[in-house]
Design a protein around this motif. Structure first.
Motif, short mmCIF file in Angstrom:
data_model
loop_
_atom_site.label_atom_id
_atom_site.label_comp_id
_atom_site.label_asym_id
_atom_site.label_seq_id
_atom_site.Cartn_x
_atom_site.Cartn_y
_atom_site.Cartn_z
N ASN A 148 -24.43 -24.80 17.81
CA ASN A 148 -23.49 -24.80 18.92
C ASN A 148 -22.60 -23.56 18.84
O ASN A 148 -22.71 -22.75 17.92
CB ASN A 148 -22.67 -26.09 18.96
CG ASN A 148 -21.82 -26.26 17.72
OD1 ASN A 148 -21.32 -25.28 17.16
ND2 ASN A 148 -21.66 -27.49 17.29
N ASP A 149 -21.73 -23.45 19.85
CA ASP A 149 -20.92 -22.24 19.93
C ASP A 149 -20.07 -22.03 18.68
O ASP A 149 -19.94 -20.91 18.19
CB ASP A 149 -20.01 -22.32 21.16
CG ASP A 149 -19.39 -20.99 21.50
OD1 ASP A 149 -20.10 -20.15 22.05
OD2 ASP A 149 -18.21 -20.79 21.18
N THR B 138 -28.97 -21.28 27.24
CA THR B 138 -27.89 -21.79 26.43
C THR B 138 -28.38 -23.05 25.70
O THR B 138 -29.02 -23.90 26.30
CB THR B 138 -26.61 -22.05 27.26
OG1 THR B 138 -25.69 -22.78 26.47
CG2 THR B 138 -26.90 -22.86 28.50
N SER C 43 -25.21 -28.18 25.99
CA SER C 43 -24.50 -28.38 27.25
C SER C 43 -23.03 -28.08 27.08
O SER C 43 -22.44 -28.38 26.05
CB SER C 43 -24.67 -29.82 27.73
OG SER C 43 -26.04 -30.11 27.90
N LEU C 44 -22.45 -27.51 28.14
CA LEU C 44 -21.02 -27.21 28.14
C LEU C 44 -20.36 -28.16 29.12
O LEU C 44 -20.83 -28.33 30.24
CB LEU C 44 -20.80 -25.76 28.58
CG LEU C 44 -19.37 -25.26 28.49
CD1 LEU C 44 -19.06 -24.86 27.05
CD2 LEU C 44 -19.16 -24.07 29.40
N VAL D 119 -12.54 -28.12 26.62
CA VAL D 119 -13.91 -27.67 26.78
C VAL D 119 -14.76 -28.15 25.60
O VAL D 119 -14.38 -27.96 24.44
CB VAL D 119 -13.97 -26.13 26.88
CG1 VAL D 119 -15.36 -25.68 27.21
CG2 VAL D 119 -12.99 -25.64 27.92
N GLN E 10 -18.79 -28.91 23.82
CA GLN E 10 -20.21 -28.55 23.79
C GLN E 10 -20.95 -29.68 23.09
O GLN E 10 -20.50 -30.17 22.06
CB GLN E 10 -20.41 -27.24 23.05
CG GLN E 10 -21.71 -26.56 23.41
CD GLN E 10 -21.70 -25.11 23.02
OE1 GLN E 10 -21.18 -24.74 21.99
NE2 GLN E 10 -22.30 -24.27 23.84
N LEU F 117 -14.69 -26.99 21.87
CA LEU F 117 -14.69 -25.53 21.75
C LEU F 117 -13.28 -24.98 21.88
O LEU F 117 -12.94 -23.97 21.28
CB LEU F 117 -15.55 -24.91 22.84
CG LEU F 117 -17.04 -25.08 22.72
CD1 LEU F 117 -17.72 -24.26 23.78
CD2 LEU F 117 -17.54 -24.69 21.36
N PHE G 50 -16.40 -21.45 34.57
CA PHE G 50 -16.86 -21.41 33.18
C PHE G 50 -18.02 -20.44 33.13
O PHE G 50 -18.95 -20.55 33.92
CB PHE G 50 -17.34 -22.79 32.73
CG PHE G 50 -16.25 -23.82 32.77
CD1 PHE G 50 -15.92 -24.42 33.97
CD2 PHE G 50 -15.57 -24.19 31.63
CE1 PHE G 50 -14.91 -25.37 34.04
CE2 PHE G 50 -14.56 -25.13 31.68
CZ PHE G 50 -14.23 -25.72 32.89
N ILE H 166 -20.91 -18.30 30.65
CA ILE H 166 -21.55 -18.02 29.36
C ILE H 166 -22.26 -16.68 29.52
O ILE H 166 -23.06 -16.52 30.44
CB ILE H 166 -22.55 -19.12 28.98
CG1 ILE H 166 -21.84 -20.49 28.96
CG2 ILE H 166 -23.18 -18.83 27.62
CD1 ILE H 166 -22.75 -21.64 28.59
N VAL I 227 -18.49 -18.16 25.53
CA VAL I 227 -17.95 -18.91 26.66
C VAL I 227 -16.60 -18.33 27.08
O VAL I 227 -15.75 -18.07 26.23
CB VAL I 227 -17.76 -20.38 26.23
CG1 VAL I 227 -17.16 -21.20 27.37
CG2 VAL I 227 -19.08 -20.97 25.77
#
Lengths: 342, 551
Positions: free
Chosen positions: B162-163, B411, B414-415, B456, B458, B470, B492, B494, B500
């Motif tokens: 993930n981010d 990506t 999911s965001l 936010v 993820q 995030l 938003f 990416i 992000v």
């Protein structure tokens, strides 16, 4: 890394033989902003030998005035700016604020310190030229700016310089639909779509322009916006269900994908339970919006034929039948009827 | 000024610095670089092309990284950090971190903000610091080989990181003195390495079973374009699980032959795990492996003898379910695609664990075709990263545009944002091609509300609490108005780096509130500064011990 890069070895291309045609767009204008008349004139002459049409401004304020519509010069111009001081920075801001920024390059002249140069670069200046310089230096620098912008010229069938092409695409961005953006016919096949998207990606993907990111953030951002929209178009058109819904939305006058419209259309097509039936209902909606009521009803009947006796479809078919009767009496109603609900 | 004499150009492009590709693996790491269109996997001073992702902290204060550290694994497991990547991104109290803590012999403690930290010889290390030491070693190997400074790198991560895990990896790179030009997904890198210059027109699956993670990526290669179609994975599934199963078996044998108290001597587990790993490797070549090894146990005055015989059948019986779990994840990846696993043109194996014959056999059964056997699963990822590095560092030219590969990535997670009652509303679903953006309108929920906070997330769970947070964006200074009257459109985004960013705009006044969430890998400025300070001293220590003399 050293703060002062070593002097570059001049490329063999950059001799007296550098012709104007190599990088000057036909009719390109060079705007010179210099407070000293003699310098202005000398610069103008220099630019003329490069095939540019010089326009002379007495300073940053005068130049800014010339950048205000309707005085905005045509596409493919090379701006040459002078003076690293505050007025020039303000001018840069002015340039960056022009939504349809159409130019080849912004070149600052002077003998400024590294900080001043950095500030100018950050403000959107494409290149910096130190005094003293000659015609070849100017040509070389302009060529390098033009080349850096070259990526964009591969956009579509538009001719170089690329900067102009991207600017043009940029200007149209909010005015074109996905098909026009990708320069594809409405009935393009999935293969054509993928091929076109790949072609565009090769030149427009932000990864291709990474080198622009730090020195020319505004150019990079613009390319990024453009690519995002291409990707958006590709995502919608490459999914058969979404493409069908987008086509309906297009017939209703939309240009971009909208989740709310999609939701509404999904509801509408849910009157049929089978996928073929749903597709037929979306087709009917599109045809209706285009005023083709007869074909639209045929599509509804096709959906009904798949599951005869489904109340929602019988009701819808009834609506279409009534509208068709009205239109038969008075054909001028067709357009009006296309706007409302069936 | 119109003198023809030449003045130096201010805008002369400096020579493009080299960008190396680093596969920062759970178990092993590898570095490669592209020189004149050829990719070279860079060997260390001893000619080894792979380095253990292990860091040993010796008694005298020196730090040993890589293959040398691996030796310490059996001698001093409490002070040798390995498989640290498996902790990355897991909060200290998460089930995953708990399970790992039980398995690994070194000490893991709770840091600030729930981050797990590793404590060795009384000092605490954040996970990016450990990774930074490994990356520093890889950088050093590259610099020695190239004879020039290396400051830029493409680093690979599992596709389903993930981010925050990506940010931590990026931070590790920065701590090691590298500008991380791109965080690249391992399977994508593998596909790039496989398809580079082949002019393919094919659909590929990359089955990546590494030491600690599993990923599957389905990708379309058409000429120079590599378009990722779908990716899925599990950050807690890998070759280590096979080793742990075998370790359990061996410990049972040992326990039966020589009863002892395992809890009192955790180093025995590390030692036995080492044996298990070797047996697993031997089973890749032989049908049956017989082994006798001497083990020191506190309960016995003399080292005791552990005698085991393992067959592939026994291995299969013990481990098949672990491998089967990977196919559930493959099913998930294919559920989004209009074709089935059997429709692919090729299956590429990545990760050391895919050398295991059982894995190859089950992969062949699932995909209906034998996987490609002509790719080195240990090096292919670093090679792909080097290709991407070269691509990203090249100045633009038409020739480059037409001839160099281009990755169209997606990506990996999911965001979303938190809505009422702790529900996570997905805004950008997993597998959306990047760069992408999504707009969403938020309205105030009470009268005279002057602030809106957007959290936010993820992750794939509907429950907000189960996803990774995030960051948080607070839009302050809203107009005073009745509830719902203030509508804020939030964008938003990416970008191609997978980062992000967020912008907000008041829909009524058009006022743009250009707030951008700074995703900080879960560490504060202060913590990062502390890491930097601590690391520089250890890097010096590492230089002395590993390289021998030119710190």
């Amino acid at each position: 890394m050293s703060a002062h890069p070593p002097a570059p070895t001049p490329a063999p291309l950059m001799t007296e033989s550098v012709g104007p045609a190599a990088w000057v767009a036909p009719g390109a204008v060079a705007l010179v902003a210099h407070p000293l008349e003699a310098q202005r004139a000398a610069l103008g002459q220099l630019l003329a030998t490069l095939g540019l049409t010089p326009a002379l401004a007495t300073g940053a304020a005068d130049a800014a005035a010339r950048l205000t519509p309707p005085a905005l010069p045509p596409l493919g111009s090379l701006w040459v700016l002078f003076d690293e001081g505050a007025p020039t920075l303000a001018l840069c801001e002015r340039l960056a604020a022009i939504p349809q920024r159409v130019f080849w390059g912004v070149v600052a002249l002077g003998q400024g310190a590294a900080e001043a140069r950095a500030a100018l670069m950050a403000a959107g200046v494409d290149a910096y030229l130190s005094y003293p310089f000659g015609r070849d230096d100017l040509a070389r620098l302009a060529l390098s700016v033009a080349q850096r912008r070259a990526p964009v010229s591969a956009f579509g069938a538009l001719p170089p310089p690329l900067g102009t092409a991207v600017d043009k695409a940029w200007m149209q961005l909010e005015r074109v639909d996905y098909y026009a953006l990708l320069e594809l016919p409405r009935d393009a096949s999935a293969e054509q779509l993928q091929q076109r998207f790949h072609q565009r990606s090769l030149v427009l993907h932000p990864d291709r322009h990474r080198a622009l990111k730090a020195p020319f953030p505004h150019v990079y951002d613009k390319l990024n916006e453009l690519y995002k929209r291409l990707l958006e178009a590709y995502r919608v058109l490459s999914d058969p269900e979404r493409r069908l819904m987008y086509d309906v939305a297009l017939a209703r006058g939309a240009r971009r994908w909208d989740e709310r419209v999609a939701l509404e259309l999904r509801e509408l097509s849910a009157r049929a339970t089978r996928p073929e039936g749903r597709r037929a209902l979306l087709e009917a909606e599109r045809l209706r919006r285009e005023g083709r009521w007869g074909q639209a009803r045929a599509a509804v009947r096709a959906a009904l034929a798949l599951e005869p006796g489904r109340a929602e479809l019988i009701e819808l078919d009834g609506c279409y039948e009534r509208v068709l009767r009205v239109i038969a009496r008075d054909p001028s109603c067709a357009a009006a009827a296309a706007v409302g609900a069936p | 000024m119109s003198t023809p004499q030449s003045a130096p150009l201010a805008q002369s492009p400096p020579p493009a610095p080299v960008v190396v590709g680093i596969d920062l693996g759970t178990t092993n790491s590898c570095v490669a670089v592209m020189i004149n269109g050829q990719v070279v996997v860079i060997p260390d001073e001893a000619g080894r092309r792979l380095q253990a992702s292990a860091v040993a902290f010796l008694e005298d204060g020196t730090v040993v990284i890589g293959e040398e550290a691996k030796r310490e694994l059996t001698r001093d497991p409490r002070n040798t950090v390995f498989s640290a990547k498996r902790f990355l991104g897991w909060p200290y109290d998460s089930d995953e971190a708990k399970r790992l803590r039980a398995q690994l012999p070194y000490r893991v403690v709770r840091g600030e903000d729930q981050n797990a930290m590793i404590e060795v010889r009384g000092e605490r290390y954040a996970l990016p610091e450990i990774s930074a030491l490994v990356l520093h070693r890889m950088r050093d190997i590259a610099e020695r080989y190239l004879g020039r400074e290396v400051t830029r790198a493409v680093i690979t991560v599992p596709a389903n990181f993930n981010d925050s895990q990506r940010q931590m990896t990026k931070l590790a790179g920065e701590l090691a003195g590298l500008e991380v030009v791109r965080i690249l997904n391992e399977p994508t890198a593998a596909a790039l390495a496989y398809g580079y210059g082949k002019g393919l027109d094919a659909s590929l699956a990359i089955y990546d079973l590494g030491g600690g993670t599993f990923d599957v990526t389905v990708l379309r290669a058409s000429g120079n374009i590599f378009e990722v179609l779908s990716t899925s994975g599990d950050t807690y599934l890998g070759g280590d699980d096979l080793d742990n199963r075998l370790t359990r078996v061996l410990l049972l044998y040992l326990q039966k032959q020589h009863p002892f108290n395992l809890d009192a001597q955790p180093e025995v587990r590390g030692f036995v795990k080492h044996i298990a790993e070797n047996m697993k490797k031997a089973l890749s070549t032989y049908e049956r492996v017989q082994l006798t090894e001497r083990v020191k146990l506190a309960e016995y005055p003399e080292p005791v003898e552990l005698s085991v015989a393992l067959s592939r059948d026994l291995f299969r019986a013990q481990c098949a379910d672990i491998v089967e779990r990977t196919f559930k994840i493959c099913d998930e990846a294919f559920s989004r695609l209009p074709f089935a696993p059997r429709d692919l043109s090729d299956v590429i194996l990545v990760g050391g664990s895919t050398r295991v014959p059982l894995v190859r056999e089950l992969v062949e059964r699932y995909f209906g075709r034998p996987p490609r056997a002509d790719i080195d699963p240990d090096e292919v990822v670093a090679v792909g990263a080097a290709i991407q590095g070269a691509m990203l560092s090249a100045p633009f030219s038409v020739e480059h545009t037409l001839s160099s590969p281009l990755l169209l990535d997606v990506t990996p997670a999911s965001l979303g944002v938190v809505t009422i009652q702790g529900i996570c509303e997905v805004l950008i679903p997993k597998n959306t091609p990047v760069p992408c953006e999504c707009r969403k309108v938020f309205a105030t929920t009470s009268d005279q509300q002057r602030e809106v906070t957007i959290q936010v997330l993820q992750g794939e769970s509907r429950a907000a609490a189960e996803n990774v947070k995030l960051g948080e964006l607070t839009l302050a200074g809203l107009r005073a108005a009745p509830r719902g009257a203030v509508q804020i459109e939030v964008t938003f985004e990416i970008d191609t780096d997978g980062l992000v960013s967020i912008r907000a705009r008041d829909l009524h006044t058009g006022v743009e509130q250009a707030s951008s969430v700074k995703v900080s890998a879960g560490y504060s400025e202060r913590e990062v500064r502390a890491m930097r300070g601590q690391l520089s001293s250890h890097v010096r220590a590492a230089d002395v011990s590993v390289v021998g003399g030119d710190a």
